[in-house]
Design a protein around this motif. Structure first.
Motif, PDB file in Angstrom:
ATOM      1  N   VAL A   8       0.864  -1.185   0.000  1.00 41.18           N
ATOM      2  CA  VAL A   8       0.000   0.000   0.000  1.00 41.18           C
ATOM      3  C   VAL A   8       0.894   1.226   0.000  1.00 41.18           C
ATOM      4  CG1 VAL A   8      -1.807   1.294   1.182  1.00 41.18           C
ATOM      5  CG2 VAL A   8      -1.818  -1.208   1.260  1.00 41.18           C
ATOM      6  N   LYS A   9       0.803   2.012  -1.065  1.00 41.96           N
ATOM      7  CA  LYS A   9       1.632   3.206  -1.199  1.00 41.96           C
ATOM      8  C   LYS A   9       0.754   4.443  -1.317  1.00 41.96           C
ATOM      9  CE  LYS A   9       5.541   0.878  -3.447  1.00 41.96           C
ATOM     10  NZ  LYS A   9       6.394   0.807  -4.664  1.00 41.96           N
ATOM     11  N   PHE A  10       1.184   5.501  -0.640  1.00 40.12           N
ATOM     12  CA  PHE A  10       0.503   6.788  -0.701  1.00 40.12           C
ATOM     13  C   PHE A  10       1.463   7.815  -1.298  1.00 40.12           C
ATOM     14  CE2 PHE A  10      -1.392   4.483   2.814  1.00 40.12           C
ATOM     15  CZ  PHE A  10      -2.747   4.650   2.585  1.00 40.12           C
ATOM     16  N   LYS A  11       0.914   8.718  -2.088  1.00 37.06           N
ATOM     17  CA  LYS A  11       1.725   9.784  -2.677  1.00 37.06           C
ATOM     18  C   LYS A  11       1.106  11.122  -2.345  1.00 37.06           C
ATOM     19  CE  LYS A  11       3.919  11.209  -7.021  1.00 37.06           C
ATOM     20  NZ  LYS A  11       4.040  10.919  -8.478  1.00 37.06           N
ATOM     21  N   ASN A  12       1.879  11.968  -1.690  1.00 36.73           N
ATOM     22  CA  ASN A  12       1.386  13.261  -1.242  1.00 36.73           C
ATOM     23  C   ASN A  12       2.472  14.296  -1.465  1.00 36.73           C
ATOM     24  OD1 ASN A  12      -0.161  15.250  -0.109  1.00 36.73           O
ATOM     25  ND2 ASN A  12      -0.036  14.489   1.990  1.00 36.73           N
ATOM     26  N   ALA A  13       2.144  15.355  -2.212  1.00 38.19           N
ATOM     27  CA  ALA A  13       3.096  16.443  -2.484  1.00 38.19           C
ATOM     28  C   ALA A  13       4.395  15.913  -3.086  1.00 38.19           C
ATOM     29  CB  ALA A  13       3.379  17.234  -1.208  1.00 38.19           C
ATOM     30  N   GLY A  14       4.269  14.913  -3.959  1.00 36.68           N
ATOM     31  CA  GLY A  14       5.436  14.382  -4.648  1.00 36.68           C
ATOM     32  C   GLY A  14       6.245  13.378  -3.857  1.00 36.68           C
ATOM     33  N   VAL A  15       5.846  13.106  -2.615  1.00 35.28           N
ATOM     34  CA  VAL A  15       6.572  12.165  -1.758  1.00 35.28           C
ATOM     35  C   VAL A  15       5.740  10.897  -1.601  1.00 35.28           C
ATOM     36  CG1 VAL A  15       7.609  11.776   0.506  1.00 35.28           C
ATOM     37  CG2 VAL A  15       7.667  14.062  -0.518  1.00 35.28           C
ATOM     38  N   THR A  16       6.381   9.727  -1.755  1.00 34.71           N
ATOM     39  CA  THR A  16       5.689   8.440  -1.646  1.00 34.71           C
ATOM     40  C   THR A  16       5.965   7.800  -0.292  1.00 34.71           C
ATOM     41  OG1 THR A  16       5.814   8.070  -4.037  1.00 34.71           O
ATOM     42  CG2 THR A  16       5.422   6.141  -2.644  1.00 34.71           C
ATOM     43  N   TYR A  17       4.897   7.340   0.352  1.00 33.61           N
ATOM     44  CA  TYR A  17       4.992   6.654   1.635  1.00 33.61           C
ATOM     45  C   TYR A  17       4.448   5.237   1.465  1.00 33.61           C
ATOM     46  CZ  TYR A  17       5.130  11.521   3.190  1.00 33.61           C
ATOM     47  OH  TYR A  17       5.445  12.842   3.326  1.00 33.61           O
ATOM     48  N   ARG A  18       5.041   4.273   2.139  1.00 34.77           N
ATOM     49  CA  ARG A  18       4.572   2.890   2.088  1.00 34.77           C
ATOM     50  C   ARG A  18       4.206   2.434   3.488  1.00 34.77           C
ATOM     51  NH1 ARG A  18       7.370  -2.408  -0.796  1.00 34.77           N
ATOM     52  NH2 ARG A  18       5.964  -3.950   0.118  1.00 34.77           N
ATOM     53  N   LEU A  19       3.025   1.836   3.610  1.00 30.04           N
ATOM     54  CA  LEU A  19       2.609   1.309   4.906  1.00 30.04           C
ATOM     55  C   LEU A  19       3.466   0.108   5.279  1.00 30.04           C
ATOM     56  CD1 LEU A  19      -1.308   1.358   4.934  1.00 30.04           C
ATOM     57  CD2 LEU A  19       0.262   2.909   6.079  1.00 30.04           C
ATOM     58  N   GLU A  20       3.812   0.022   6.549  1.00 29.46           N
ATOM     59  CA  GLU A  20       4.607  -1.104   7.029  1.00 29.46           C
ATOM     60  C   GLU A  20       3.749  -2.166   7.700  1.00 29.46           C
ATOM     61  OE1 GLU A  20       7.716  -1.458   6.299  1.00 29.46           O
ATOM     62  OE2 GLU A  20       7.814   0.507   5.323  1.00 29.46           O
ATOM     63  N   THR A  21       2.510  -1.793   8.051  1.00 32.79           N
ATOM     64  CA  THR A  21       1.630  -2.750   8.714  1.00 32.79           C
ATOM     65  C   THR A  21       0.184  -2.465   8.346  1.00 32.79           C
ATOM     66  OG1 THR A  21       0.986  -3.696  10.848  1.00 32.79           O
ATOM     67  CG2 THR A  21       1.362  -1.331  10.794  1.00 32.79           C
ATOM     68  N   ILE A  22      -0.629  -3.512   8.306  1.00 35.42           N
ATOM     69  CA  ILE A  22      -2.076  -3.373   8.096  1.00 35.42           C
ATOM     70  C   ILE A  22      -2.793  -4.389   8.979  1.00 35.42           C
ATOM     71  CG2 ILE A  22      -1.896  -2.600   5.688  1.00 35.42           C
ATOM     72  CD1 ILE A  22      -2.907  -5.524   4.978  1.00 35.42           C
ATOM     73  N   ALA A  23      -4.071  -4.129   9.222  1.00 36.55           N
ATOM     74  CA  ALA A  23      -4.927  -5.132   9.845  1.00 36.55           C
ATOM     75  C   ALA A  23      -5.806  -5.791   8.793  1.00 36.55           C
ATOM     76  CB  ALA A  23      -5.791  -4.498  10.932  1.00 36.55           C
ATOM     77  N   ALA A  24      -6.232  -4.992   7.790  1.00 37.44           N
ATOM     78  CA  ALA A  24      -7.090  -5.545   6.739  1.00 37.44           C
ATOM     79  C   ALA A  24      -7.159  -4.581   5.561  1.00 37.44           C
ATOM     80  CB  ALA A  24      -8.497  -5.813   7.265  1.00 37.44           C
ATOM     81  N   ILE A  25      -7.437  -5.143   4.403  1.00 37.12           N
ATOM     82  CA  ILE A  25      -7.712  -4.361   3.193  1.00 37.12           C
ATOM     83  C   ILE A  25      -8.991  -4.923   2.580  1.00 37.12           C
ATOM     84  CG2 ILE A  25      -6.930  -3.689   0.895  1.00 37.12           C
ATOM     85  CD1 ILE A  25      -4.050  -4.132   1.856  1.00 37.12           C
TER      86      ILE A  25
END
Length: 324
Positions: A8-25
């Motif tokens: 799961v990757k998020f992109k905000n203001a040109g910067v990409t973040y990746r989640l390291e943990t989830i409970a569910a999708i």
């Protein structure tokens, strides 16, 4: 035994973040809905540390979800964060496909005469010219009025009146408008004895489902035009639409008739991430116990879920496309 993988990757203001943990999708897609959604659930705390994502992820942040087995990932959802909800034990990131971008106001206008394609193109031009219109189901209107509405409101009205399948391909930046059950984007094979975990399907034959569809339109002079399709004496369905051109009323009536009375399966089947399937796919169903029900069916909706408990796809089937 396969290992379940996700990204799961998020992109905000040109910067990409990746989640390291989830409970569910949970991803919910359907041709019957204008919007596809994804809900990403996070534990509220990890190692007794409260998760803080508010400084990196917010409304409008781009999101991409990939799922798969043994590090072979497939993109399942592309969209935008609509909201972040906190409850007693978890954080939920609520996401929508490109329809999210169209929840903004558009200018008031009276278009006459016009077509569904021109109306949709007007929305794209106002809201996001980077999106391309893919339309092969063009309904003509003698008059179409937009007043204090969002792009979402307009698309919803078009879908309700014309019975079109309207959806976004967010990854390709496309707005699609098609006749119901005709757009086919892929094929998949399901065997009830091999790759179906659970089934709640009920076979419905057209001969047992008599329907009469009446479409009524009021033209610019105030005169009511109507068209009737189906079986006289069957369940009567009356659709009232805007100032649709009289020659296009049969398209709407026949589209609704297909939805209501074709040979079809009602219900769903549960499978796994493999095979990959999306709404608009053609699903070939094989059943050794009931071979007379074998055939190819239209995939109406898919709900994909991944959690610590495992993964599941719930596939909703619709009209029968062929007997093979």
């Amino acid at each position: 035994m396969f290992d379940i993988n996700w990204s799961v990757k998020f992109k905000n203001a040109g910067v990409t973040y990746r989640l390291e943990t989830i409970a569910a999708i949970d991803i919910d897609e359907s041709v019957d809905n204008l919007v596809d959604t994804a809900t990403i659930t996070l534990p509220e705390a990890v190692m007794n540390q409260v998760l803080n994502i508010g400084d990196r992820i917010g409304r409008g942040t781009e999101v991409a979800v990939q799922l798969g087995y043994d590090e072979v990932l497939i993109t399942e959802f592309v969209g935008y964060v609509k909201d972040i909800v906190t409850n007693d034990s978890s954080l939920k990131i609520l996401c929508e496909d490109a329809l999210f971008l169209f929840r903004v106001g558009v200018k008031d206008i009276e278009m006459k005469p016009t077509t569904m394609a021109k109306i949709a193109q007007s929305l794209l031009s106002q809201i996001n010219p980077g999106y391309k219109l893919v339309c092969d189901y063009d309904i003509a209107y003698e008059k179409f009025v937009i007043h204090q509405a969002t792009g979402f409101d307009v698309l919803k009205k078009l879908a309700e009146e014309t019975k079109a399948n309207i959806y976004f391909n967010t990854d390709k930046k496309e707005l699609h408008i098609h006749p119901p059950y005709l757009e086919k984007s892929g094929e998949v094979i399901y065997s009830m004895q091999v790759n179906v975990e659970k089934s709640s399907l009920e076979y419905k034959e057209a001969i047992d489902r008599k329907v009469e569809v009446i479409v009524e339109s009021t033209n610019v002079k105030g005169k009511v035009e109507s068209y009737t399709a189906g079986t006289t004496g069957g369940e009567k369905i009356t659709l009232k639409v805007g100032s649709v051109s009289p020659q296009d009323l049969p398209k709407i009536a026949n589209a609704e008739l297909i939805r209501r009375s074709a040979d079809m399966y009602e219900g769903s089947i549960d499978g796994w991430l493999i095979p990959f399937v999306k709404p608009t796919y053609s699903a070939k169903i094989k059943d050794e116990d009931y071979p007379e029900k074998d055939g190819t069916y239209y995939v109406v909706g898919v709900v994909t879920s991944v959690s610590e408990a495992g993964c599941k796809r719930t596939v909703k089937l619709g009209v029968k496309l062929s007997v093979k």
